[in-house]
Design a protein around this motif. Structure first.
Motif, mmCIF file in Angstrom:
data_model
loop_
_atom_site.group_PDB
_atom_site.id
_atom_site.type_symbol
_atom_site.label_atom_id
_atom_site.label_comp_id
_atom_site.label_asym_id
_atom_site.label_seq_id
_atom_site.Cartn_x
_atom_site.Cartn_y
_atom_site.Cartn_z
ATOM 1 N N PRO A 49 0.805 -1.224 0.000
ATOM 2 C CA PRO A 49 0.000 0.000 0.000
ATOM 3 C C PRO A 49 0.839 1.275 0.000
ATOM 4 N N ALA A 50 2.034 1.226 0.596
ATOM 5 C CA ALA A 50 2.884 2.418 0.643
ATOM 6 C C ALA A 50 3.348 2.841 -0.746
ATOM 7 N N GLN A 51 3.318 1.918 -1.702
ATOM 8 C CA GLN A 51 3.758 2.208 -3.059
ATOM 9 C C GLN A 51 2.582 2.425 -4.016
ATOM 10 N N SER A 52 1.373 2.516 -3.471
ATOM 11 C CA SER A 52 0.189 2.612 -4.315
ATOM 12 C C SER A 52 0.075 3.971 -5.000
ATOM 13 N N TYR A 53 -0.356 3.941 -6.243
ATOM 14 C CA TYR A 53 -0.711 5.155 -6.969
ATOM 15 C C TYR A 53 -2.225 5.239 -7.172
ATOM 16 N N GLY A 54 -2.972 4.323 -6.532
ATOM 17 C CA GLY A 54 -4.416 4.306 -6.703
ATOM 18 C C GLY A 54 -5.059 5.579 -6.167
ATOM 19 N N SER A 55 -5.983 6.143 -6.940
ATOM 20 C CA SER A 55 -6.640 7.378 -6.530
ATOM 21 C C SER A 55 -7.923 7.556 -7.326
ATOM 22 N N CYS A 56 -8.865 8.259 -6.747
ATOM 23 C CA CYS A 56 -10.060 8.637 -7.501
ATOM 24 C C CYS A 56 -10.634 9.907 -6.893
ATOM 25 N N LEU A 57 -11.466 10.577 -7.651
ATOM 26 C CA LEU A 57 -12.067 11.834 -7.247
ATOM 27 C C LEU A 57 -13.549 11.625 -6.994
ATOM 28 N N VAL A 58 -14.031 12.117 -5.852
ATOM 29 C CA VAL A 58 -15.451 12.060 -5.502
ATOM 30 C C VAL A 58 -15.961 13.497 -5.403
ATOM 31 N N LEU A 59 -16.968 13.843 -6.193
ATOM 32 C CA LEU A 59 -17.560 15.172 -6.155
ATOM 33 C C LEU A 59 -18.862 15.111 -5.373
ATOM 34 N N THR A 60 -19.026 16.003 -4.404
ATOM 35 C CA THR A 60 -20.221 15.978 -3.579
ATOM 36 C C THR A 60 -20.680 17.395 -3.269
ATOM 37 N N SER A 61 -21.973 17.566 -3.119
ATOM 38 C CA SER A 61 -22.511 18.871 -2.718
ATOM 39 C C SER A 61 -22.612 18.987 -1.203
ATOM 40 N N ASP A 62 -22.337 17.903 -0.484
ATOM 41 C CA ASP A 62 -22.406 17.903 0.982
ATOM 42 C C ASP A 62 -21.087 17.398 1.546
ATOM 43 N N LEU A 63 -20.044 18.166 1.338
ATOM 44 C CA LEU A 63 -18.706 17.773 1.765
ATOM 45 C C LEU A 63 -18.636 17.581 3.280
ATOM 46 N N GLU A 64 -19.139 18.561 4.019
ATOM 47 C CA GLU A 64 -19.055 18.488 5.477
ATOM 48 C C GLU A 64 -19.876 17.330 6.026
ATOM 49 N N GLY A 65 -21.055 17.097 5.433
ATOM 50 C CA GLY A 65 -21.887 15.999 5.898
ATOM 51 C C GLY A 65 -21.231 14.651 5.697
ATOM 52 N N LEU A 66 -20.582 14.471 4.543
ATOM 53 C CA LEU A 66 -19.910 13.210 4.270
ATOM 54 C C LEU A 66 -18.726 13.022 5.211
ATOM 55 N N HIS A 67 -17.966 14.084 5.451
ATOM 56 C CA HIS A 67 -16.842 13.984 6.378
ATOM 57 C C HIS A 67 -17.330 13.660 7.785
ATOM 58 N N ARG A 68 -18.409 14.319 8.229
ATOM 59 C CA ARG A 68 -18.947 14.031 9.564
ATOM 60 C C ARG A 68 -19.374 12.575 9.687
ATOM 61 N N ALA A 69 -19.997 12.037 8.638
ATOM 62 C CA ALA A 69 -20.438 10.648 8.667
ATOM 63 C C ALA A 69 -19.246 9.701 8.751
ATOM 64 N N PHE A 70 -18.211 9.963 7.958
ATOM 65 C CA PHE A 70 -17.012 9.119 8.004
ATOM 66 C C PHE A 70 -16.346 9.214 9.379
#
Length: 241
Positions: free
Chosen positions: A59-80
């Motif tokens: 995992p330390a050598q991973s280049y895996g990445s993706c972008l998530v677009l959301t209209s409720d950034l704070e809500g998603l962060h609070r849930a996580f």
């Protein structure tokens, strides 16, 4: 054509670890197999992520990445964050997996974002969805604010924690009478977060003590609410070091 859906397919060292982690974040497993190759499909509302296991993957050598677009950034962060606190007793801010806090990104037109770095080393980059409304000015005001913006790009976007530390340490070493005290709190808290990421709890504790000594007005305290919340999470992480 319309209604197309793109689903990221990301690598990991252990499907079981991936599934367990994303369940903490509120995902459910919609499909999983062991043969002919370990694979899992995960879903949280309209957010879909698929993973495949690779023998010997680091995992330390991973280049895996993706972008998530959301209209409720704070809500998603609070849930996580709530899921992490329930499962681990704290928000994971160091090591792998971990999660950064929502911060304005200079390299994303000033839109706020945060990142989840999962057990496979994949960076799930969550960004506020742009609207048709004109964007506010994105140039940070003040010396400390500019340093903070540059440090966020280095650590939260590029993963270069040590460069971010150099930027913040340089700014903190040259205090100015007109420095915004709220930004000072934000810089100190972020620097403490970076110290924990570098396995330096003593420096993190010292920086959090410095935060307590910054005098704010009632209005400034309200503006610094997010930074103080982050400081509380970091203090909880320190108690478990």
């Amino acid at each position: 054509m319309a209604n197309e859906v793109t689903v990221p397919l990301l690598p990991c060292a252990s499907i079981d670890d991936i599934v367990a982690f994303y369940e903490v974040l509120g995902f459910r497993t919609t499909y999983q197999q062991r043969k002919p190759n370990p694979y899992a499909a995960l879903q949280r509302e309209d957010l879909h992520l698929h993973f495949f296991e690779m023998a010997g993957f680091d995992p330390a050598q991973s280049y895996g990445s993706c972008l998530v677009l959301t209209s409720d950034l704070e809500g998603l962060h609070r849930a996580f964050a709530a899921g992490m606190r329930a499962a681990y007793g704290k928000v994971l801010v160091t090591g792998t997996p971990r999660m950064t806090r929502p911060r304005a990104r200079k390299n994303q037109d000033g839109l706020s974002g945060f990142s989840v770095i999962d057990p496979g080393g994949n960076w799930i980059r969550v960004v506020r969805k742009a609207t048709t409304e004109p964007l506010p000015a994105t140039t940070p005001a003040g010396r400390l604010a500019k340093a903070l913006a540059n440090a966020v790009v280095q650590a939260d976007s590029r993963g270069d924690v040590r460069q971010a530390v150099r930027i913040l340490d340089s700014a903190l070493a040259r205090p100015q009478p007109d420095d915004d005290p709220v930004t000072q709190v934000e810089v100190l808290v972020y620097r403490a977060e970076l110290a924990l990421m570098l396995d330096d709890p003593e420096t993190a504790a010292d920086l959090l003590d410095r935060v307590k000594r910054v005098v704010l007005s009632e209005e400034e305290t309200e503006r610094a609410a997010s930074a103080y919340e982050n400081a509380a999470d970091l203090a909880a992480a320190l108690r478990r070091v």
